[in-house]
Design an enzyme around this catalytic site. Structure first.
Site, PDB file in Angstrom:
ATOM      1  N   CYS A  68     -29.246  13.550  23.744  1.00  0.00           N
ATOM      2  CA  CYS A  68     -29.368  12.058  23.250  1.00  0.00           C
ATOM      3  C   CYS A  68     -30.651  12.115  22.420  1.00  0.00           C
ATOM      4  CB  CYS A  68     -29.213  11.123  24.100  1.00  0.00           C
ATOM      5  SG  CYS A  68     -30.466  10.945  25.405  1.00  0.00           S
ATOM      6  N   HIS A 101     -38.755  26.628  38.754  1.00  0.00           N
ATOM      7  CA  HIS A 101     -39.086  25.955  39.796  1.00  0.00           C
ATOM      8  C   HIS A 101     -38.255  24.826  40.119  1.00  0.00           C
ATOM      9  CE1 HIS A 101     -43.813  26.511  39.219  1.00  0.00           C
ATOM     10  NE2 HIS A 101     -42.996  27.650  39.129  1.00  0.00           N
TER      11      HIS A 101
END
Length: 147
Positions: A68, A101
């Site tokens: 977006c 992570h």
């Protein structure tokens, strides 16, 4: 990351970059499912974010890419889904970290703020990076809200 079919969604502000993303996926041999939008006419990003999230949740696609204007709206909406870990990446280094992570399963990019070359670098890094597990897994396990 085991890539199935990549789910792709955007709003009107992300549409120009999505056209490049689809071309990049084809050039790199990735199958994809396009959840829209299909033009630069104004639309509401949640309509497309929820469709992409549902596709991941029901096993139709994995992983996802969402775009977006700022990337924030898609990220907020996608992360309302308990099994979605959407990460906003503005550069390849962040794409690396959200995979390594955070085990991100949706890459979100800010269509108004990055160019095609940067998007290509981000996608390359996202797709090639594996989740490190270990100490990070226990953190991932704490993300879903328990009722």
């Amino acid at each position: 990351m085991e890539i199935k079919t990549v789910g792709v969604a955007c709003d009107h502000a992300g549409y120009p970059l999505k056209k490049y993303v689809l071309m990049w996926l084809e050039e790199h041999g990735y199958e994809y499912k396009d959840y829209g939008t299909w033009s630069d006419q104004s639309v509401d990003y949640p309509d497309f974010a929820h469709e992409l999230a549902a596709g991941i949740e029901n096993g139709e696609v994995y992983p996802g890419i969402a775009i977006c204007g700022s990337g924030e709206g898609m990220t907020m909406c996608l992360n309302k889904h308990q099994s979605i870990r959407a990460g906003l990446a503005w550069c390849a280094e962040i794409a690396h970290m959200i995979r390594q992570h955070n085990d991100a399963n949706v890459l979100v990019m800010p269509g108004r703020f990055i160019d095609n070359n940067t998007a290509g670098q981000i996608m390359s890094e996202f797709f090639k990076t594996t989740f490190e597990g270990g100490r990070h897994q226990k953190r991932i396990d704490k993300i879903p809200v328990k009722a």
